[in-house]
Motif scaffolding. Structure first.
Motif, short mmCIF file in Angstrom:
data_model
loop_
_atom_site.label_atom_id
_atom_site.label_comp_id
_atom_site.label_asym_id
_atom_site.label_seq_id
_atom_site.Cartn_x
_atom_site.Cartn_y
_atom_site.Cartn_z
N ALA A 220 -8.51 6.95 1.04
CA ALA A 220 -9.63 6.53 0.19
C ALA A 220 -9.41 6.93 -1.26
CB ALA A 220 -10.93 7.14 0.72
N GLU A 221 -8.83 8.10 -1.51
CA GLU A 221 -8.65 8.57 -2.88
C GLU A 221 -7.73 7.66 -3.67
OE1 GLU A 221 -6.91 12.38 -5.45
OE2 GLU A 221 -7.31 12.61 -3.30
N ALA A 222 -6.54 7.39 -3.15
CA ALA A 222 -5.59 6.54 -3.87
C ALA A 222 -6.13 5.13 -4.05
CB ALA A 222 -4.26 6.51 -3.12
N ASP A 223 -6.70 4.57 -3.00
CA ASP A 223 -7.21 3.20 -3.07
C ASP A 223 -8.38 3.12 -4.05
OD1 ASP A 223 -5.30 2.69 -1.21
OD2 ASP A 223 -6.67 2.25 0.45
N LEU B 213 0.82 -1.21 0.00
CA LEU B 213 0.00 0.00 0.00
C LEU B 213 0.85 1.26 0.00
CD1 LEU B 213 -2.73 -1.11 2.56
CD2 LEU B 213 -3.06 -0.70 0.11
N LYS B 214 1.94 1.23 0.74
CA LYS B 214 2.81 2.41 0.80
C LYS B 214 3.34 2.75 -0.59
CE LYS B 214 6.97 4.26 3.02
NZ LYS B 214 8.08 3.98 3.98
N GLY B 215 3.78 1.75 -1.34
CA GLY B 215 4.32 1.99 -2.66
C GLY B 215 3.27 2.53 -3.63
N LEU B 216 2.09 1.94 -3.64
CA LEU B 216 1.04 2.37 -4.56
C LEU B 216 0.52 3.77 -4.22
CD1 LEU B 216 -0.99 -0.93 -5.06
CD2 LEU B 216 0.53 0.20 -6.69
N ARG B 217 0.38 4.04 -2.94
CA ARG B 217 -0.13 5.35 -2.53
C ARG B 217 0.88 6.45 -2.85
NH1 ARG B 217 -2.61 2.97 3.14
NH2 ARG B 217 -4.60 2.22 2.27
N CYS B 218 2.16 6.17 -2.68
CA CYS B 218 3.18 7.15 -3.06
C CYS B 218 3.18 7.38 -4.57
CB CYS B 218 4.56 6.67 -2.59
SG CYS B 218 4.83 6.78 -0.81
N THR B 219 2.98 6.31 -5.31
CA THR B 219 2.90 6.43 -6.77
C THR B 219 1.73 7.31 -7.18
OG1 THR B 219 3.92 4.25 -7.10
CG2 THR B 219 2.62 5.16 -8.93
N TYR B 220 0.61 7.16 -6.50
CA TYR B 220 -0.56 7.98 -6.82
C TYR B 220 -0.28 9.45 -6.55
CZ TYR B 220 -5.29 9.81 -6.98
OH TYR B 220 -6.42 10.54 -7.28
N ASP B 221 0.39 9.74 -5.44
CA ASP B 221 0.76 11.13 -5.16
C ASP B 221 1.66 11.69 -6.26
OD1 ASP B 221 -0.68 11.37 -2.81
OD2 ASP B 221 0.93 10.64 -1.54
N SER B 222 2.54 10.85 -6.79
CA SER B 222 3.41 11.28 -7.88
C SER B 222 2.60 11.56 -9.15
CB SER B 222 4.46 10.19 -8.18
OG SER B 222 5.28 9.96 -7.05
N VAL C 33 -12.89 15.37 -5.24
CA VAL C 33 -11.90 14.29 -5.16
C VAL C 33 -12.16 13.27 -6.26
CG1 VAL C 33 -10.98 12.42 -3.73
CG2 VAL C 33 -11.61 14.60 -2.67
N VAL C 34 -13.43 12.90 -6.44
CA VAL C 34 -13.79 11.95 -7.50
C VAL C 34 -13.43 12.52 -8.87
CG1 VAL C 34 -15.70 10.75 -8.62
CG2 VAL C 34 -15.63 10.90 -6.13
N TYR D 223 -8.76 4.98 -6.72
CA TYR D 223 -8.20 5.05 -8.06
C TYR D 223 -7.77 3.66 -8.54
CZ TYR D 223 -4.77 5.51 -11.74
OH TYR D 223 -4.07 5.32 -12.91
N TYR D 224 -7.02 2.95 -7.72
CA TYR D 224 -6.50 1.65 -8.14
C TYR D 224 -7.62 0.62 -8.27
CZ TYR D 224 -1.77 3.38 -7.44
OH TYR D 224 -0.61 4.10 -7.53
N CYS D 225 -8.58 0.62 -7.35
CA CYS D 225 -9.69 -0.33 -7.44
C CYS D 225 -10.56 -0.03 -8.65
CB CYS D 225 -10.52 -0.30 -6.15
SG CYS D 225 -9.70 -1.11 -4.74
N PHE D 226 -10.76 1.25 -8.94
CA PHE D 226 -11.52 1.63 -10.13
C PHE D 226 -10.78 1.19 -11.39
CE2 PHE D 226 -12.40 4.89 -13.45
CZ PHE D 226 -13.74 4.59 -13.67
N GLN D 227 -9.46 1.37 -11.39
CA GLN D 227 -8.65 0.94 -12.53
C GLN D 227 -8.78 -0.56 -12.75
OE1 GLN D 227 -6.90 2.04 -15.39
NE2 GLN D 227 -5.26 3.05 -14.26
N LEU D 228 -8.75 -1.32 -11.66
CA LEU D 228 -8.87 -2.78 -11.76
C LEU D 228 -10.27 -3.18 -12.23
CD1 LEU D 228 -6.96 -3.69 -8.49
CD2 LEU D 228 -6.25 -4.32 -10.81
N LEU D 229 -11.28 -2.50 -11.70
CA LEU D 229 -12.65 -2.81 -12.10
C LEU D 229 -12.86 -2.48 -13.58
CD1 LEU D 229 -15.54 -3.66 -11.46
CD2 LEU D 229 -15.96 -1.34 -10.60
N MET D 230 -12.35 -1.34 -14.02
CA MET D 230 -12.51 -0.96 -15.42
C MET D 230 -11.79 -1.92 -16.36
SD MET D 230 -14.59 1.48 -15.79
CE MET D 230 -14.24 1.60 -17.54
N SER D 231 -10.71 -2.53 -15.89
CA SER D 231 -10.02 -3.50 -16.73
C SER D 231 -10.90 -4.71 -17.03
CB SER D 231 -8.72 -3.96 -16.05
OG SER D 231 -8.99 -4.76 -14.91
N GLU D 232 -11.90 -4.94 -16.18
CA GLU D 232 -12.81 -6.07 -16.38
C GLU D 232 -14.06 -5.69 -17.17
OE1 GLU D 232 -13.29 -8.89 -13.06
OE2 GLU D 232 -12.18 -7.47 -11.85
#
Length: 453
Positions: A266-269, A92-101, A222-223, A271-280
Motif C-alpha cells: 500500500a505504501e509504494a502504490d 509493479l515489481k520494478g516500481l516497488r523496488c524503486t520506491y524501496d531505493s 507511513v503517510v 506514493y505513485y498514485c499520489f504523484q500521478l494525482l498531484m500531477s493533475e
C-alpha cells in the motif's frame, strides 16, 4: 522489504459499516442497474485477456465502486496500472523496488552518512553540509508531521499500527527526527489571501500520538514518510499544507485492501498514485500560478461563474448581498477535493465518481454546485454568519443523491426552478392563511360598499 504477515489490514468497524451502508444504498436505489455495474466492473478487472477498456471501466464506476474492487479500480483509474494485465506483475515489481531505493537513498543513507561524517559540524553553514541539508529537510518535515498527526481524527485507523511496516524504514521514524521547539514551519504562506481554513472538527482534534516501538509504525507515520519523499523529489512544490488530506483517502483504500498481497504494498502504490494525482491538480498548490488562468484563483472564479449561471438567485445573495468570497470556502473545497467536508466513507464515494470522470475533475465543480443547491433553501435568505458556517462546516448529506444531482447539472437536465419551495413553519403557514382571509374579506367589503352606493 516487508515483514511477513498474511492477515488483512485491520480497519475500524464503524468506517467499514459506513462504506457498506453506501454500497447497500447503491444496491437498494439502483436495483438491477447496480448489479449490472458490479458485474461489469468485475468482468473488466478480472475476466478475459483483452486490454482494459478505460471508457467502459469509467462508465461502470461512475456511480460508485464495490469495496473489494475499489483498490484495483483506483490504481487503474489513476493511470498507475497499464491496460495490459499481463504486464502488471513486472510493472509493479520494478516500481516497488524503486520506491524501496528512494527510502534507502533519501531517508536511511543521509542519517547514516551524517553520523559518520567527522569533518561536518551541526552548526556548519556550508551549502554542501549534510547537517545543513538535514535541518532544511526538517523545516518541511515539521509541517508534514503536524498535519499527518491530525489526519482524519474522527477514526482511529491512522493511529493504529500497520500490519506491513517497512522493514528498514521502521527503524528510522521521521517523526523522531524533529522537535517542535526551535523549528519554524515556513512551507505554508500564512499571508496568502487564500489561506487554508480547517474545518472545526479538525482544529479541535487531538493529534495522533507517537509510536516509539522500533518494530512497528502507525499508518500516519507511513503517510508521513510518503509525503516527505514526495517533498524531496518535487523541489518546485515541496510540501503544501493540505496535501495530507489528499493522500489520506488513497492510502486508506489501499491499506484496507482485503487482498494481503496488494495491501502489503500500500505504501509504494500510494506514493505513485499520489504523484500521478498531484500531477493533475498541482496547479491548485503552486502560488506562482494564483493569478494565472490555471491556478486556484482561476478555479474559484470559474466556480462562482458557474454558480451565477445555475442559480443566479443564490449567487446574488451570497456574493452580492453578503460579499462572501470564494476564498472562504471554495479554496478548501477545490484544493482538497472535498476531503474535509464529509466523513471518509462519503469522500471515497465521491472520489469514485471523480476518478471515473472522463474529463477527470471537471465533475468536481458540478458536485460543489450540487452541494450549494441542496442547502440553497437554508442559505438564500440567511445572514452572513449562518451561510459561512454552512459552507465551512457542510452538514452530512446523502452523497449518492449528491453525485446524481451533479450528473444532472452537468447534463443540463436540472434547473433551480424544479426545486421545491422551502417548507414553512406552522406559524408561517397560519400567517399566510390569515393574510389570505384578510385580503378576501377586504375585497368583499369593497365590493359590497360599491354596490350599496
Amino acid at each position: 522489504m516487508r515483514s511477513s504477515c498474511n492477515g488483512a489490514c485491520d480497519v475500524r468497524r464503524p468506517i467499514v459499516d459506513r462504506v457498506m451502508t453506501n454500497e447497500a444504498a447503491f444496491k437498494r436505489n439502483g436495483g438491477k442497474k447496480y448489479e449490472n455495474r458490479l458485474r461489469q466492473v468485475e468482468e473488466i478487472l478480472h475476466v478475459g485477456t483483452e486490454p482494459i477498456d478505460y471508457d467502459e471501466l469509467r462508465a461502470s464506476c461512475s456511480y460508485g465502486i464495490p469495496e473489494d474492487l475499489r483498490p484495483l479500480a483506483w490504481r487503474i483509474l489513476l493511470n498507475y496500472l497499464p491496460r495490459e494485465r499481463e504486464t502488471w506483475k513486472l510493472h509493479l515489481k520494478g516500481l516497488r523496488c524503486t520506491y524501496d531505493s528512494l527510502i534507502e537513498d533519501l531517508i536511511i543513507k543521509p542519517i547514516v552518512e551524517k553520523q559518520q561524517e567527522v569533518d561536518d559540524h551541526p552548526l556548519s553553514q556550508s551549502p554542501g553540509s549534510e547537517w545543513n541539508s538535514y535541518f532544511r529537510d526538517n523545516e518541511v518535515l515539521l509541517q508534514i508531521d503536524k498535519d499527518v498527526r491530525r489526519l482524519y481524527p474522527e477514526i482511529d485507523f491512522f493511529q493504529r499500527p500497520t500490519v506491513y511496516p517497512h522493514k528498514e524504514a521502521v527503524k528510522v521514524k521521521l517523526s523522531q527526527r524533529i522537535t517542535q521547539e526551535g523549528l519554524k514551519a515556513d512551507v505554508v504562506d500564512h499571508n496568502k489571501s487564500t489561506s487554508f481554513i480547517e474545518r472545526e472538527r479538525r482544529r479541535s482534534a487531538k493529534p495522533h500520538q507517537e509510536n516509539t516501538d522500533g518494530c512497528t509504525e502507525t499508518h500516519w507515520q507511513v503517510v508521513e514518510r510518503i509525503l516527505f519523499i514526495f517533498s524531496k523529489l518535487n523541489k518546485g512544490i515541496k510540501y503544501i499544507q493540505g496535501m495530507n488530506e489528499v493522500i489520506g483517502p488513497i492510502y486508506y483504500v489501499f491499506a484496507s485492501d482485503q487482498d494481503s498481497e496488494w495491501a502489503a504494498h500500500a505504501e509504494a502504490d500510494t506514493y505513485y498514485c499520489f504523484q500521478l494525482l498531484m500531477s493533475e491538480i498541482k496547479d491548485n498548490f503552486i502560488k506562482s500560478l494564483d493569478d494565472s488562468h490555471f491556478g486556484i484563483d482561476a478555479a474559484m472564479t470559474r466556480f462562482h461563474n458557474r454558480l451565477a449561471e445555475v442559480d443566479p438567485e443564490l449567487y446574488a445573495h451570497i456574493v452580492g448581498n453578503l460579499a462572501i468570497k470564494p476564498q472562504f470556502y471554495v479554496f478548501r473545497w477545490v484544493s482538497l477535493m472535498l476531503s474535509q467536508e464529509f466523513p471518509l466513507p462519503d469522500v471515497i464515494t465521491i472520489w469514485d465518481a471523480l476518478f471515473a470522470d472522463p474529463k477527470r475533475f471537471s465533475l468536481l465543480d458540478d458536485v460543489m454546485l450540487a452541494m450549494m443547491i441542496f442547502e440553497r433553501n437554508n442559505m438564500k435568505e440567511a445572514d452572513f454568519g449562518t451561510v459561512l458556517r454552512t459552507l465551512q462546516n457542510y452538514p452530512e448529506i446523502d452523497v449518492l443523491k449528491l453525485v446524481q444531482l451533479a450528473y444532472n447539472i452537468r447534463d443540463g437536465t436540472f434547473t433551480v426552478t424544479r426545486q421545491q419551495s422551502p417548507k414553512l413553519s406552522a406559524r408561517e403557514q397560519f400567517q399566510e392563511v390569515k393574510n389570505g382571509v384578510t385580503t378576501l374579506i377586504s375585497s368583499k367589503l369593497r365590493s359590497f360598499s360599491f354596490k350599496k352606493s
